[in-house]
Design a protein around this motif. Structure first.
Motif, PDB file in Angstrom:
ATOM      1  N   PHE A   2      23.859  22.239  39.863  1.00  7.40           N
ATOM      2  CA  PHE A   2      24.854  21.603  38.837  1.00  7.40           C
ATOM      3  C   PHE A   2      25.924  22.831  38.277  1.00  7.40           C
ATOM      4  O   PHE A   2      25.573  23.765  37.817  1.00  7.40           O
ATOM      5  CB  PHE A   2      23.884  21.261  37.688  1.00  7.40           C
ATOM      6  N   SER A   3      27.077  22.369  38.075  1.00 12.77           N
ATOM      7  CA  SER A   3      28.039  23.274  37.987  1.00 12.77           C
ATOM      8  C   SER A   3      28.812  22.693  36.661  1.00 12.77           C
ATOM      9  O   SER A   3      29.818  21.647  36.779  1.00 12.77           O
ATOM     10  CB  SER A   3      29.261  23.481  38.884  1.00 12.77           C
ATOM     11  N   PRO A   4      28.459  22.967  35.606  1.00 12.49           N
ATOM     12  CA  PRO A   4      29.288  22.235  34.216  1.00 12.49           C
ATOM     13  C   PRO A   4      30.454  22.957  34.079  1.00 12.49           C
ATOM     14  O   PRO A   4      30.816  23.893  34.205  1.00 12.49           O
ATOM     15  CB  PRO A   4      28.177  23.295  32.938  1.00 12.49           C
ATOM     16  N   GLU A   5      31.240  22.014  33.395  1.00 14.96           N
ATOM     17  CA  GLU A   5      32.645  22.414  33.108  1.00 14.96           C
ATOM     18  C   GLU A   5      32.585  22.525  31.762  1.00 14.96           C
ATOM     19  O   GLU A   5      33.619  23.224  31.207  1.00 14.96           O
ATOM     20  CB  GLU A   5      33.376  21.054  33.281  1.00 14.96           C
ATOM     21  N   VAL A   6      31.537  22.098  31.077  1.00 19.84           N
ATOM     22  CA  VAL A   6      31.564  22.355  29.376  1.00 19.84           C
ATOM     23  C   VAL A   6      30.001  22.553  29.023  1.00 19.84           C
ATOM     24  O   VAL A   6      29.172  21.958  29.823  1.00 19.84           O
ATOM     25  CB  VAL A   6      32.063  21.061  28.740  1.00 19.84           C
ATOM     26  N   GLN A   7      30.028  23.834  28.281  1.00 17.99           N
ATOM     27  CA  GLN A   7      28.614  23.969  27.712  1.00 17.99           C
ATOM     28  C   GLN A   7      28.698  23.773  26.345  1.00 17.99           C
ATOM     29  O   GLN A   7      29.510  24.467  25.650  1.00 17.99           O
ATOM     30  CB  GLN A   7      28.191  25.246  28.451  1.00 17.99           C
ATOM     31  N   ILE A   8      27.643  23.496  25.668  1.00  9.65           N
ATOM     32  CA  ILE A   8      27.421  23.529  24.293  1.00  9.65           C
ATOM     33  C   ILE A   8      26.081  24.062  23.919  1.00  9.65           C
ATOM     34  O   ILE A   8      25.120  23.726  24.159  1.00  9.65           O
ATOM     35  CB  ILE A   8      27.157  21.933  23.810  1.00  9.65           C
ATOM     36  N   ARG A  53      28.444  26.051  19.744  1.00  7.09           N
ATOM     37  CA  ARG A  53      29.443  26.767  20.357  1.00  7.09           C
ATOM     38  C   ARG A  53      30.070  25.806  21.473  1.00  7.09           C
ATOM     39  O   ARG A  53      28.893  25.517  22.149  1.00  7.09           O
ATOM     40  CB  ARG A  53      29.203  28.340  20.680  1.00  7.09           C
ATOM     41  N   VAL A  54      31.254  25.762  21.885  1.00  8.78           N
ATOM     42  CA  VAL A  54      31.618  25.156  23.013  1.00  8.78           C
ATOM     43  C   VAL A  54      32.191  26.023  24.216  1.00  8.78           C
ATOM     44  O   VAL A  54      32.946  26.850  23.780  1.00  8.78           O
ATOM     45  CB  VAL A  54      32.581  23.791  22.845  1.00  8.78           C
ATOM     46  N   LEU A  55      31.625  26.139  25.270  1.00 10.18           N
ATOM     47  CA  LEU A  55      32.020  27.048  25.982  1.00 10.18           C
ATOM     48  C   LEU A  55      32.645  26.248  27.392  1.00 10.18           C
ATOM     49  O   LEU A  55      32.089  25.242  27.579  1.00 10.18           O
ATOM     50  CB  LEU A  55      30.948  27.905  26.858  1.00 10.18           C
ATOM     51  N   ASP A  56      33.661  26.694  27.976  1.00 10.02           N
ATOM     52  CA  ASP A  56      34.296  26.136  29.053  1.00 10.02           C
ATOM     53  C   ASP A  56      33.399  26.544  30.478  1.00 10.02           C
ATOM     54  O   ASP A  56      32.231  27.247  30.399  1.00 10.02           O
ATOM     55  CB  ASP A  56      35.825  26.606  29.556  1.00 10.02           C
ATOM     56  N   GLY A  57      33.941  26.296  31.742  1.00  5.95           N
ATOM     57  CA  GLY A  57      33.025  26.285  32.656  1.00  5.95           C
ATOM     58  C   GLY A  57      32.881  27.794  33.271  1.00  5.95           C
ATOM     59  O   GLY A  57      32.285  28.223  34.013  1.00  5.95           O
ATOM     60  N   GLN A  58      33.746  28.580  32.746  1.00  5.20           N
ATOM     61  CA  GLN A  58      33.808  30.087  32.951  1.00  5.20           C
ATOM     62  C   GLN A  58      33.084  30.904  31.727  1.00  5.20           C
ATOM     63  O   GLN A  58      32.993  32.246  31.808  1.00  5.20           O
ATOM     64  CB  GLN A  58      35.178  30.718  32.996  1.00  5.20           C
ATOM     65  N   GLY A  59      32.426  30.084  30.799  1.00  3.96           N
ATOM     66  CA  GLY A  59      31.490  30.690  29.767  1.00  3.96           C
ATOM     67  C   GLY A  59      32.460  31.294  28.713  1.00  3.96           C
ATOM     68  O   GLY A  59      32.093  32.062  27.827  1.00  3.96           O
ATOM     69  N   GLU A  60      33.764  30.921  28.559  1.00  3.59           N
ATOM     70  CA  GLU A  60      34.533  31.388  27.578  1.00  3.59           C
ATOM     71  C   GLU A  60      34.570  30.599  26.190  1.00  3.59           C
ATOM     72  O   GLU A  60      34.434  29.136  26.652  1.00  3.59           O
ATOM     73  CB  GLU A  60      36.237  31.436  27.915  1.00  3.59           C
ATOM     74  N   VAL A  88      38.455  19.981  25.145  1.00  6.11           N
ATOM     75  CA  VAL A  88      38.503  20.869  26.296  1.00  6.11           C
ATOM     76  C   VAL A  88      38.605  19.987  27.582  1.00  6.11           C
ATOM     77  O   VAL A  88      39.313  20.313  28.465  1.00  6.11           O
ATOM     78  CB  VAL A  88      37.115  21.412  26.452  1.00  6.11           C
ATOM     79  N   MET A  89      38.005  18.636  27.407  1.00  2.15           N
ATOM     80  CA  MET A  89      38.302  17.701  28.721  1.00  2.15           C
ATOM     81  C   MET A  89      39.595  17.524  28.945  1.00  2.15           C
ATOM     82  O   MET A  89      40.057  17.285  29.899  1.00  2.15           O
ATOM     83  CB  MET A  89      37.128  16.290  28.329  1.00  2.15           C
ATOM     84  N   VAL A  90      40.306  17.132  27.710  1.00  4.09           N
ATOM     85  CA  VAL A  90      41.764  16.980  28.027  1.00  4.09           C
ATOM     86  C   VAL A  90      42.519  17.861  28.520  1.00  4.09           C
ATOM     87  O   VAL A  90      43.470  17.608  29.360  1.00  4.09           O
ATOM     88  CB  VAL A  90      42.364  16.586  26.580  1.00  4.09           C
TER      89      VAL A  90
END
Length: 231
Positions: free
Chosen positions: A115-121, A143-150, A192-194
């Motif tokens: 599973f490769s998340p594009e967004v992490q909460i 905290r909202v992170l992108d797929g690279q953990g930023e 983030v999705m947009v």
């Protein structure tokens, strides 16, 4: 010794009397609310929820009550949570996110293999309680992170909901607070999705650069001004 004998006699007396009945312990679960789940075909954005952390005082089965002096104590009727409170909170929020983000691609941390998340909460709940004379209060940070953990965004919230005083209505009020929390987290994920969708569209619409023609070596002209000698 006298105390032990009296206890034994009392237990035997209770067993022989029809009126000595053990009262059932009330147990409660959080309410997910009226959520409309997306269809199986709605893959949508891959979202990873978690880790979801609860304050230490919430990691117990007892339904705690906020007393008038602000202290916490177990419910007088020994009311308890039916199952894990942390598990109930995670599942409630997962369904709220799926409904509002229109995606079935959601998992709880740490996620399954592949599973490769594009967004992490990431979420931490530091307070969730109420009392007969105290409203239901929820304090949390996400905290909202992108797929690279930023990190893309973060927020501290404090929500409050009134109730009618009973344990049942207190659980209803706490459920409403968690539903509102799920709605707010979904709103934080949408930008983030947009942005990710715009990036995908710009890449797909970018014109292909024409390939450079292979270099052809220059042909030197043949010299015609040479003199011819005859013998």
């Amino acid at each position: 010794m006298n105390v032990q004998r009296f206890t034994t006699v009392l237990l035997l007396a209770c067993a022989s009397l029809a009126g000595c009945v053990t009262q059932p312990v009330p147990m409660y679960r959080l309410d997910n609310g009226a959520v409309e789940m997306p269809g199986q075909a709605a893959d949508g954005t891959a979202v990873l929820l978690g880790p979801v952390k609860l304050a230490d005082y919430l990691q117990h089965d007892a339904l705690l009550q906020r007393l008038p002096d602000g202290s916490l104590a177990a419910d007088g009727q020994r009311a308890r949570w039916a199952g894990s409170l942390q598990g109930d909170i995670s599942q409630l929020l997962l369904r709220q996110l799926a409904s509002r983000l229109k995606t079935q691609s959601l998992e709880l941390s740490p996620g399954s293999k592949g599973f490769s998340p594009e967004v992490q909460i990431e979420l931490e709940i530091t307070r969730l309680d109420s009392g007969p004379q105290h409203p239901a209060v929820l304090e949390a940070q996400w905290r909202v992170l992108d797929g690279q953990g930023e990190r893309q965004s973060s927020r501290l919230v404090r929500l409050q909901e009134q109730h009618k005083g009973s344990a049942t209505d207190q659980v209803r009020a706490q459920s409403l607070l968690l539903q509102r929390l799920g709605e707010m987290m979904a709103s934080a994920v949408e930008p983030v999705m947009v942005a990710k969708a715009r990036t995908k569209n710009s890449v797909s619409k970018a014109p292909n650069k024409p390939q450079a023609a292979p270099a052809i070596p220059a042909v030197e002209p043949i010299r015609t001004d040479l003199e011819v000698f005859r013998f």
